[in-house]
Design a protein around this motif. Structure first.
Motif, PDB file in Angstrom:
ATOM      1  N   LYS A   1     -18.581  27.578 -29.587  1.00 39.76           N
ATOM      2  CA  LYS A   1     -19.725  27.465 -30.150  1.00 39.76           C
ATOM      3  C   LYS A   1     -19.434  25.849 -30.697  1.00 39.76           C
ATOM      4  CE  LYS A   1     -22.009  31.212 -29.592  1.00 39.76           C
ATOM      5  NZ  LYS A   1     -23.017  31.368 -29.185  1.00 39.76           N
ATOM      6  N   GLY A   2     -20.377  25.024 -30.765  1.00 38.11           N
ATOM      7  CA  GLY A   2     -20.555  23.747 -31.442  1.00 38.11           C
ATOM      8  C   GLY A   2     -21.057  24.025 -32.667  1.00 38.11           C
TER       9      GLY A   2
ATOM     10  N   LEU B   1      -8.707  25.533 -37.393  1.00 42.60           N
ATOM     11  CA  LEU B   1      -9.692  24.691 -36.484  1.00 42.60           C
ATOM     12  C   LEU B   1      -9.157  23.452 -36.388  1.00 42.60           C
ATOM     13  CD1 LEU B   1     -12.916  26.569 -37.494  1.00 42.60           C
ATOM     14  CD2 LEU B   1     -11.548  26.918 -35.488  1.00 42.60           C
ATOM     15  N   ARG B   2      -8.576  23.109 -35.357  1.00 40.99           N
ATOM     16  CA  ARG B   2      -8.137  21.757 -35.272  1.00 40.99           C
ATOM     17  C   ARG B   2      -8.826  20.578 -34.851  1.00 40.99           C
ATOM     18  NH1 ARG B   2      -4.875  18.842 -31.498  1.00 40.99           N
ATOM     19  NH2 ARG B   2      -3.116  17.398 -32.488  1.00 40.99           N
ATOM     20  N   GLY B   3      -9.570  20.931 -33.920  1.00 37.43           N
ATOM     21  CA  GLY B   3     -10.396  19.852 -33.223  1.00 37.43           C
ATOM     22  C   GLY B   3     -11.610  19.595 -33.973  1.00 37.43           C
ATOM     23  N   TYR B   4     -11.914  18.235 -33.914  1.00 37.68           N
ATOM     24  CA  TYR B   4     -13.359  17.882 -34.645  1.00 37.68           C
ATOM     25  C   TYR B   4     -13.448  16.318 -34.217  1.00 37.68           C
ATOM     26  CZ  TYR B   4     -10.948  15.450 -38.388  1.00 37.68           C
ATOM     27  OH  TYR B   4     -10.256  14.533 -38.968  1.00 37.68           O
ATOM     28  N   THR B   5     -14.904  16.082 -34.425  1.00 35.54           N
ATOM     29  CA  THR B   5     -15.452  14.559 -34.316  1.00 35.54           C
ATOM     30  C   THR B   5     -15.851  14.224 -35.339  1.00 35.54           C
ATOM     31  OG1 THR B   5     -15.147  14.520 -31.975  1.00 35.54           O
ATOM     32  CG2 THR B   5     -16.429  12.964 -33.006  1.00 35.54           C
TER      33      THR B   5
ATOM     34  N   MET C   1     -20.057  15.945 -38.799  1.00 35.49           N
ATOM     35  CA  MET C   1     -18.870  16.459 -38.197  1.00 35.49           C
ATOM     36  C   MET C   1     -19.445  17.364 -36.983  1.00 35.49           C
ATOM     37  SD  MET C   1     -15.390  18.392 -39.651  1.00 35.49           S
ATOM     38  CE  MET C   1     -15.212  16.822 -40.505  1.00 35.49           C
ATOM     39  N   MET C   2     -18.432  17.403 -35.939  1.00 40.00           N
ATOM     40  CA  MET C   2     -19.007  18.431 -34.947  1.00 40.00           C
ATOM     41  C   MET C   2     -17.686  19.163 -34.510  1.00 40.00           C
ATOM     42  SD  MET C   2     -21.513  19.283 -33.015  1.00 40.00           S
ATOM     43  CE  MET C   2     -21.780  20.357 -31.678  1.00 40.00           C
ATOM     44  N   VAL C   3     -17.452  20.424 -34.749  1.00 42.00           N
ATOM     45  CA  VAL C   3     -16.320  21.389 -34.509  1.00 42.00           C
ATOM     46  C   VAL C   3     -16.830  22.195 -33.325  1.00 42.00           C
ATOM     47  CG1 VAL C   3     -14.831  22.844 -35.714  1.00 42.00           C
ATOM     48  CG2 VAL C   3     -15.934  21.029 -37.026  1.00 42.00           C
ATOM     49  N   PHE C   4     -15.835  22.226 -32.403  1.00 37.61           N
ATOM     50  CA  PHE C   4     -15.766  23.143 -31.478  1.00 37.61           C
ATOM     51  C   PHE C   4     -14.877  24.409 -31.702  1.00 37.61           C
ATOM     52  CE2 PHE C   4     -17.778  19.847 -29.526  1.00 37.61           C
ATOM     53  CZ  PHE C   4     -19.103  19.997 -29.177  1.00 37.61           C
TER      54      PHE C   4
END
Length: 104
Positions: free
Chosen positions: A9-10, A32-36, A65-68
């Motif tokens: 999910k994004g 949750l490590r990855g984000y922009t 912020m966008m988190v996947f």
């Protein structure tokens, strides 16, 4: 770390810039490590709240912020964000969850 083929999910989060360090800590605690993220985002909430436009009249700004994340981890993240928003609702924070059709 999401695995290929895993249901992802994004999560798009728009928030008052003051929340940024708090949201980073929240992501870290939930591994949750990855984000922009984007700085200097202008906007106004649809449910009241003051505009955040970076102007003389409305000086505050937002960030986004966008988190996947794996789908099964999203409810805990949303609950943490909900608690943060409820603690200081005048700041403004919204999160939206999108289905991820594919990733590489």
């Amino acid at each position: 770390m999401p695995q290929r083929g895993q249901d992802l999910k994004g999560i798009f989060i728009a928030y008052n810039q003051a929340y940024h360090p708090l949201i980073l800590r929240l992501l870290h605690r939930q591994a949750l490590r990855g984000y922009t993220s984007w700085e200097g985002v202008q906007g106004q909430g649809s449910e009241g709240g003051e505009p955040h436009l970076g102007s003389h009249a409305w000086p505050t700004m937002n960030q986004a912020m966008m988190v996947f994340a794996p789908a099964d981890r999203v409810p805990a993240l949303l609950e943490s964000l909900r608690k943060l928003d409820e603690a200081t609702p005048e700041q403004g924070l919204r999160a939206f969850v999108w289905s991820v059709e594919a990733s590489i």
